[in-house]
Write a protein that holds these residues in place. Structure first.
Motif, mmCIF file in Angstrom:
data_model
loop_
_atom_site.group_PDB
_atom_site.id
_atom_site.type_symbol
_atom_site.label_atom_id
_atom_site.label_comp_id
_atom_site.label_asym_id
_atom_site.label_seq_id
_atom_site.Cartn_x
_atom_site.Cartn_y
_atom_site.Cartn_z
ATOM 1 N N GLU A 2 -1.051 45.670 9.421
ATOM 2 C CA GLU A 2 -1.439 46.514 10.549
ATOM 3 C C GLU A 2 -1.275 45.804 11.889
ATOM 4 N N SER A 3 -1.288 44.465 11.847
ATOM 5 C CA SER A 3 -1.144 43.718 13.101
ATOM 6 C C SER A 3 0.313 43.436 13.440
ATOM 7 N N GLY A 4 1.226 43.820 12.551
ATOM 8 C CA GLY A 4 2.634 43.756 12.918
ATOM 9 C C GLY A 4 3.453 42.661 12.298
ATOM 10 N N THR A 5 3.020 42.101 11.190
ATOM 11 C CA THR A 5 3.837 41.068 10.555
ATOM 12 C C THR A 5 5.088 41.676 9.933
ATOM 13 N N ASN A 6 6.134 40.857 9.802
ATOM 14 C CA ASN A 6 7.352 41.278 9.101
ATOM 15 C C ASN A 6 7.293 40.955 7.623
ATOM 16 N N ALA A 15 -1.383 38.361 18.123
ATOM 17 C CA ALA A 15 -0.975 37.589 19.300
ATOM 18 C C ALA A 15 0.478 37.145 19.190
ATOM 19 N N TYR A 16 0.864 36.635 18.040
ATOM 20 C CA TYR A 16 2.241 36.170 17.884
ATOM 21 C C TYR A 16 3.230 37.335 17.803
ATOM 22 N N ARG A 17 2.805 38.487 17.259
ATOM 23 C CA ARG A 17 3.681 39.647 17.237
ATOM 24 C C ARG A 17 4.063 40.052 18.665
ATOM 25 N N ARG A 18 3.065 40.137 19.508
ATOM 26 C CA ARG A 18 3.340 40.550 20.873
ATOM 27 C C ARG A 18 4.120 39.486 21.637
ATOM 28 N N SER A 19 3.898 38.226 21.294
ATOM 29 C CA SER A 19 4.645 37.165 21.976
ATOM 30 C C SER A 19 6.114 37.180 21.581
ATOM 31 N N LEU A 43 8.179 37.194 11.419
ATOM 32 C CA LEU A 43 6.815 36.685 11.539
ATOM 33 C C LEU A 43 6.194 36.774 10.159
ATOM 34 N N LEU A 44 5.728 35.637 9.642
ATOM 35 C CA LEU A 44 5.249 35.526 8.263
ATOM 36 C C LEU A 44 3.764 35.196 8.266
ATOM 37 N N ALA A 45 2.977 36.070 7.654
ATOM 38 C CA ALA A 45 1.520 35.963 7.735
ATOM 39 C C ALA A 45 0.901 35.536 6.413
ATOM 40 N N GLU A 81 -10.142 38.644 9.539
ATOM 41 C CA GLU A 81 -10.208 38.776 10.994
ATOM 42 C C GLU A 81 -9.302 37.743 11.675
ATOM 43 N N TYR A 82 -9.267 36.556 11.114
ATOM 44 C CA TYR A 82 -8.383 35.512 11.644
ATOM 45 C C TYR A 82 -6.928 35.953 11.550
ATOM 46 N N VAL A 83 -6.555 36.480 10.400
ATOM 47 C CA VAL A 83 -5.182 36.943 10.197
ATOM 48 C C VAL A 83 -4.835 38.018 11.223
ATOM 49 N N ALA A 84 -5.746 38.962 11.418
ATOM 50 C CA ALA A 84 -5.489 40.053 12.349
ATOM 51 C C ALA A 84 -5.245 39.545 13.763
ATOM 52 N N VAL A 85 -6.099 38.660 14.242
ATOM 53 C CA VAL A 85 -6.001 38.185 15.621
ATOM 54 C C VAL A 85 -4.747 37.339 15.835
ATOM 55 N N VAL A 86 -4.486 36.422 14.909
ATOM 56 C CA VAL A 86 -3.349 35.512 15.102
ATOM 57 C C VAL A 86 -2.023 36.252 14.964
#
Length: 830
Positions: A19-23, A259-263, A4-6, A251-256
């Motif tokens: 912190e939101s879980g990107t790789n 969501a994709y991390r958990r998906s 997952l690339l942020a 905030e946009y980065v965190a939310v998106v």
């Protein structure tokens, strides 16, 4: 591993992404990045960002994805060396010249091909693989079937976008911002003309969409959202899933990312039972949306892909107005979704546009509340009149933003790395702390103090635990402690804390050691890959090239003095060329002693590439002077065949790129139309394949798989378009009343042409002195009579030079109409 690339445009966004879980994250420095207007990172901030991410096991990709001219290459060399030395995991590149320089000066720094390279077929991916790229970011126009085909037939990593803003033009092929306003998307400064209002007009100047219930933002696509179809992209074989948004707030980065991390995790945990929560869908829409689309993944969507009524965030609909009370300026809203103090709503007023309100007070049933639930009627103050039944959208959700901000504005991290601690101590020995993380990295430190026999309070496991678990300011958290205390001993707490800090530092060092790179040699020279100077013949007489798509225009060009005719490729008017057209064009050229280049389309998906391969026999039979190629895929396909001409969509902007493609099989090449005169003269003075410049015609500003005419005038089913493009000519009219011609080709792709016609008639002598080998007239949009007239003028000017009567008498402008441009020849681009 699925990556997952942020997107990261600031330090806060970096923290939010991690912190939101990107790789992995992608970000830009202060130079050479395609998002020049993002905050971006200084060299020092880049160093800190890489350490921050690497410590947490997150890869850092840096964008070096703009076109560079020769004067910028020395800066590029130093920049690339800096990126290598600080441990950047890869660079994302658009310019072939940048890739060549990188392979020379930092050969062990992995290369990723930017979507700006317009890699849209397997042959293009193969070209980049042969050049040494480790990963290719595919064009966003590809279908899921094409993505899967490419993934299955290549050894390089494939990256695709999964969420965020879409460009309506193929990335890397858009000149609209550049030629209209001098701000080049290829140089990282796109002004986003696609988000501006336009009117589609017919030949009479009438609004062609008056009956189509269309909005004004005819080039503004919805946002890409693949969260519900993510499993299909994973199963297609995609390596990296990229979120767009380096210009977006953290905030946009965190939310998106969240969501994709958990998906992704959900899919990997239970593939057959993949679901996306309704809350995630709502959060993605709430944080930013222009409505959502899957774009071209499942074929052309036409109008359904467009956000023609609103080019920016539309928020989430929360209800409708039941009543407006002008006496106290309040509105009663029947809610579909909850609403709270601090939220911002927007009323879509039928007359008068939008009314934006920050909610500072609200009542339900006459009682003041801080939150109103769905399906209730809430009353709020409004700043301007609204009307009954107006729709209401929440464009800012205070609770969601507060949750998102917790990802980056807390003093301590909440996504920590668990560690196991082992503590040993015995009288006469130091206390030793060993920390080990889940990946097996360890850090160890011993106290300087040698443990003594305790006189009062001996050391206990609880005392040790209180000191070891104090990891609050670090990235680590204590999972378990194994404490071995022999006898009743005493060690000062300050000594234990100091040893803990040093053990943490040792563990950090161990985690970062895997990113260590060997030092670079001192030699920074790139002379060996830069073409050397040549002597320019002062009597240079360039050949005149005319690019056409119809046999009658071939005759007009040849009859009026063209030396070379380019024929084929995209044909305006939605008509394919048959084999007999190619034969007729070639026969006319050959019978008049002229040369012909058979052009290929600048864009070809997998099916179209196969059709092109079937035409190789025809091309060989005709035996043209060269085959024109406009993308790296067709360059790769034809590179071992007859001579090739590299067309301007290849974006040749510097001598290193020009030298590389010259050595890769191009017998001649067209320079980027974004170069200015001085840059062109500098390139023409180098030992390269013959250079061609565009000097006349209506240049394509955008090329798109979205067809405006078919989408709005072709009927409800874009797959069965009514061919509106054949019913007349159309233009896009902008706010300045400029008219941009709209044309479609045989692939149903839309071409938006410049409102002004390029003309370099007065400057032919200077082009000749510069040593340019060929001057080209783009004549596909010109009628036959104009092809004849303009070709004859350039023929005379080339033959007579400064002796031409129109130049001697300073009347050259009489040969031009008033709506012309000199392109970038005298202004260049930012």
């Amino acid at each position: 591993m699925i990556e997952l690339l942020a997107p990261v445009g600031s330090k806060e966004a970096l923290i939010a992404a991690v912190e939101s879980g990107t790789n992995a994250v992608y970000l830009g420095g202060k130079m050479f990045g395609a998002r020049h207007y993002a905050p971006n990172f200084t060299d020092e901030e880049l160093t800190e960002a890489v350490r921050f991410a690497h410590l947490r096991g997150v890869a850092v990709l840096v964008t070096v994805n703009t076109l560079l001219d020769d004067s910028e290459l020395p800066l590029l060399v130093d920049y690339l060396r800096h990126l290598y030395e600080i441990g950047v995991d890869a660079i994302i590149v658009q310019d072939l010249g940048v890739a060549v320089v990188a392979k020379k000066v930092v050969p062990n720094l992995p290369l990723h091909a930017s979507t700006q390279m317009t890699a849209h077929n397997l042959a293009g991916v193969d070209f980049l693989a042969a050049m040494g790229f480790k990963r290719v970011v595919l064009a966003r126009e590809l279908s899921l079937a094409d993505i899967e085909y490419i993934c299955k037939h290549t050894t390089v990593e494939i990256e695709t976008f999964i969420h965020g803003a879409l460009c309506i033009s193929y990335s890397g092929q858009c000149l609209m911002s550049s030629l209209i306003g001098g701000r080049s998307g290829n140089r990282g400064r796109c002004a986003q003309p696609c988000r501006l209002p336009y009117t589609l007009v017919d030949a009479a100047g009438n609004d062609a969409l008056q009956q189509a219930d269309a909005g004004a933002y005819l080039l503004s696509p919805k946002d890409f959202n693949t969260i519900e179809v993510l499993p299909q992209l994973i199963e297609a074989g995609v390596t990296s899933f990229k979120i767009e948004g380096r210009m977006k707030r953290p905030e946009y980065v965190a939310v998106v990312v969240d969501a994709y991390r958990r998906s992704i995790d959900s899919y990997q945990a239970r593939q057959s039972d993949y679901t996306v929560s309704e809350q995630d869908k709502k959060d993605l829409a709430q944080i930013f949306n222009r409505d959502f689309t899957t774009a071209h993944l499942y074929g052309k969507n036409g109008r359904a892909m467009m956000s023609d009524r609103r080019p920016n965030n539309r928020g989430v609909r929360v209800g409708r107005v039941l009543e407006y009370k002008p006496a106290n300026k309040t509105a009663v809203i029947k809610l579909d979704e909850s609403l709270a103090i601090g939220d911002i709503v927007e009323f879509w007023v039928k007359v008068g546009g939008r009314v934006n309100v920050t909610i500072t007070a609200m009542t339900v049933g006459g009682k003041a509340v801080t939150e109103a639930k769905a399906h209730t009627a809430v009353t709020i103050p409004v700043s301007s009149p609204v009307r009954d039944n107006d729709r209401v959208f929440k464009v800012f959700d205070a609770a969601l933003m507060e949750r998102a901000r917790a990802c980056f504005n807390r003093a301590d991290a909440f996504r920590r790395i668990p560690v196991d601690a082992a503590v040993t101590v015995a009288e006469g020995s130091p206390l030793v702390i060993t920390l080990q993380d889940s990946e097996g990295f360890t850090g160890q430190a011993a106290t300087a103090f040698v443990a003594e026999k305790a006189l009062k309070r001996p050391l206990t496991p609880d005392t040790v635990m209180k000191q070891i678990e104090r990891l609050g300011t670090t990235v680590f958290s204590l999972r378990q402690l194994d404490c071995q205390i022999q006898g009743e001993v005493m060690v000062p707490v300050s000594e234990i804390n100091d040893a803990r800090r040093r053990a943490v530092e040792a563990l950090e060092t161990a985690r970062l050691a895997r990113f260590y790179r060997q030092p670079l040699p001192q030699d920074k020279s790139i002379v060996s890959i830069q073409p050397q100077a040549r002597t320019v013949n002062p009597e240079n007489r360039p050949e005149l090239v005319v690019n056409v798509d119809a046999v009658d225009k071939v005759r007009a060009a040849v009859d009026n003095g063209a030396d070379i005719v380019m024929f084929g490729g995209e044909c305006f008017g939605n008509r394919p060329l048959a084999a007999e057209d190619y034969h007729a064009a070639a026969a006319y050229c050959h019978s008049h002693g002229r040369k012909i280049i058979l052009n290929t389309p600048r864009l070809l998906n997998q099916r179209q590439m196969q059709e092109l391969q079937a035409r190789i026999a025809l091309f060989n039979e005709i035996n043209p002077m060269a085959i024109g190629v406009g993308n790296i895929g067709t360059l790769h396909l034809f590179r071992d065949r007859i001579p090739l001409h590299g067309d301007y969509p290849l974006n040749i902007y510097n001598s290193v790129a020009a030298g590389y493609v010259s050595n890769t099989g191009l017998a001649s090449l067209t320079l980027s139309p974004e170069l200015n005169f001085a840059q062109i003269e500098e390139l023409a003075a180098k030992k390269l394949a013959p250079i061609e410049c565009l000097v006349h015609g209506y240049l394509t500003l955008m090329i798109s798989d979205y067809c405006l005419l078919g989408s709005f005038l072709g009927g409800s089913d874009i797959q069965k378009c009514g061919k509106a493009c054949l019913r007349g000519q159309f233009w896009l009219k902008d706010r300045m009343n400029e008219l941009f011609p709209v044309a479609t080709d045989q692939f149903c792709r839309m071409h938006i042409l410049n409102a002004k016609e390029l003309s370099m008639l007065p400057h032919v002598p200077r082009l000749m002195r510069a040593g340019i080998s060929r001057l080209r007239f783009e004549a596909k949009y010109s009628p036959v009579q104009e092809v004849a007239r303009v070709t004859r003028l350039y023929r005379e000017l080339i033959d007579q030079g400064e002796r031409h009567p129109l130049l001697v008498q300073d009347k050259i402008t009489a040969a031009e109409h008033e709506n012309i441009t000199r392109g970038h020849y005298f202004r260049g681009v930012l």
